[in-house]
Write a protein that holds these residues in place. Structure first.
Motif, short mmCIF file in Angstrom:
data_model
loop_
_atom_site.label_atom_id
_atom_site.label_comp_id
_atom_site.label_asym_id
_atom_site.label_seq_id
_atom_site.Cartn_x
_atom_site.Cartn_y
_atom_site.Cartn_z
N ALA A 68 0.83 -1.21 0.00
CA ALA A 68 0.00 0.00 0.00
C ALA A 68 0.87 1.25 0.00
N ARG A 69 1.93 1.23 0.82
CA ARG A 69 2.85 2.38 0.85
C ARG A 69 3.54 2.56 -0.48
N LEU A 70 3.99 1.46 -1.07
CA LEU A 70 4.69 1.54 -2.35
C LEU A 70 3.81 2.18 -3.42
N VAL A 71 2.56 1.75 -3.50
CA VAL A 71 1.66 2.31 -4.52
C VAL A 71 1.44 3.80 -4.28
N GLN A 72 1.26 4.19 -3.04
CA GLN A 72 1.08 5.61 -2.74
C GLN A 72 2.31 6.42 -3.14
N GLU A 73 3.50 5.90 -2.83
CA GLU A 73 4.73 6.61 -3.18
C GLU A 73 4.91 6.69 -4.69
N VAL A 82 -1.75 4.13 -10.78
CA VAL A 82 -1.32 2.87 -11.40
C VAL A 82 -2.47 2.32 -12.24
N SER A 83 -2.16 1.93 -13.46
CA SER A 83 -3.18 1.36 -14.35
C SER A 83 -2.88 -0.09 -14.73
N THR A 84 -1.61 -0.50 -14.61
CA THR A 84 -1.23 -1.90 -14.86
C THR A 84 -0.33 -2.37 -13.72
N VAL A 125 -0.97 -7.14 -3.92
CA VAL A 125 -0.82 -6.24 -5.06
C VAL A 125 -2.19 -5.76 -5.55
N VAL A 126 -3.10 -6.70 -5.73
CA VAL A 126 -4.43 -6.35 -6.24
C VAL A 126 -5.12 -5.37 -5.29
N GLN A 127 -5.09 -5.66 -4.01
CA GLN A 127 -5.77 -4.78 -3.06
C GLN A 127 -5.13 -3.40 -3.00
N ALA A 128 -3.83 -3.32 -3.26
CA ALA A 128 -3.14 -2.03 -3.23
C ALA A 128 -3.52 -1.14 -4.42
#
Length: 253
Positions: A68-73, A82-84, A125-128
Motif C-alpha cells: 500500500a505504501r509503495l503504490v502511494q509513493e 497505477v493502471s497496470t 498487489v491487487v488490493q493495493a
C-alpha cells in the motif's frame, strides 16, 4: 488506454524477467514502478538506466502495508494512478533440479513460502491498486505463471503448486473485476535463459527443452516481456481470465 499513457507497477523488477518487463514498458513510453525486495543495487541501477520514466521502490509483496505504501509513493512520484500491475516477484526459490527435494523430504514450510509469494503477494498487489483502477474504470492485472503446471519437466513441487493456485486466483479475480473495466490474465513462461533464478539450472535441462520445443530454443526474458505488454495494451481489451503459455511451443494448450 495506450501503454504510453500508463503507470505500471512490476513486482520483483530488480532482475531477471521483471527487469526485462520494466525495460519493455519504458521503451513503449510507460512510467514504471520498479519494485524490489532485496535487490536494491540492481533495481536502482535499472532505474538509472531507464531514466526519468522509472522509480525503484522497496516492498515485500507478502506484507500488505508495504505494498500500500509503495503504490502511494509511486503514484505520488508520477502524479498519476497505477493502471497496470505485473505480479512477477519470486520469493526464495531457484530452479536447481539437483537441489530440489523429492516428495519424501520436501517440507510444508517450503510450500507455504511459495504460496505466500504467489497468492498472498498477488492479493496484496491487487488490493493495493484496486482503488486507483476502479476510480479509472480501467486496469490491467498480469500474473506471472509457469508452464510447469501443464508440463512438469522437473517436479518443483512447492513452486509449481504456488503457481497453480495463482492461476485459480487469476480466474476468480477476472470474474469479479470485469464489470469494473479491469482484466486479469496470466503469462506462463517456460524456463528462461537466463535469469538469476535459472542460473543454477543444469545444461542438461536446457538441452532437453531445446530438443523437445518446436522452436528449438529456450525462451528469453525479453520474449516473455512481449506477451506481458500485450495484456496491458488495447489489443487485449476483450481478453480476461486467460493463461498464455510463452515457451516456444513446448506446451500446446
Amino acid at each position: 488506454m495506450n501503454i504510453r499513457d500508463q503507470v505500471v507497477l512490476i513486482t520483483g523488477a530488480g532482475r531477471g524477467l521483471g527487469a526485462a518487463c520494466a525495460k519493455a514498458f519504458a521503451a513503449e513510453g510507460a512510467r514504471v514502478i520498479i519494485n524490489y525486495y532485496q535487490s536494491q543495487e540492481k533495481a536502482e541501477a535499472l532505474a538509472r538506466e531507464i531514466g526519468e520514466p522509472a522509480v525503484a521502490l522497496q516492498a515485500d509483496v507478502r506484507k500488505k502495508e508495504e505494498l500500500a505504501r509503495l503504490v502511494q509513493e509511486g503514484e505520488r512520484h508520477f502524479g498519476a494512478p497505477v493502471s497496470t500491475a505485473v505480479h512477477n516477484a519470486l520469493v526464495d526459490f531457484r530452479f536447481d533440479p539437483e537441489a530440489q527435494e523429492d516428495l519424501e523430504h520436501v517440507s510444508w514450510e517450503s510450500f507455504e513460502t511459495q504460496m505466500e509469494g504467489s497468492v498472498k503477494g498477488a492479493l496484496n498487489v491487487v488490493q493495493a491498486v484496486l482503488p486507483s483502477m476502479k476510480k479509472q474504470e480501467f486496469g490491467r492485472l498480469i500474473m506471472i505463471g509457469t508452464n510447469l503446471v501443464q508440463h512438469p519437466v522437473v517436479p518443483y513441487h512447492e513452486y509449481t503448486s504456488g503457481k497453480a493456485a495463482l492461476l485459480g486466483f487469476t480466474r476468480n479475480a477476472a470474474k469479479e473485476l470485469g464489470p469494473s473495466g479491469i482484466t486479469v490474465n496470466m503469462v506462463s513462461g517456460g524456463l528462461l535463459e537466463k535469469t538469476d533464478a535459472s542460473s543454477v539450472t543444469t545444461p542438461e535441462v536446457f538441452d532437453i527443452i531445446r530438443q523437445t520445443t518446436p522452436l528449438q530454443r529456450v525462451t528469453t526474458p525479453e520474449e516473455m516481456a512481449d506477451a506481458v505488454l500485450f495484456f496491458s495494451s488495447p489489443w487485449s481489451r476483450a481478453v480476461t481470465g486467460q493463461n498464455l503459455v510463452v515457451d516456444g511451443g513446448l506446451v500446446m494448450h
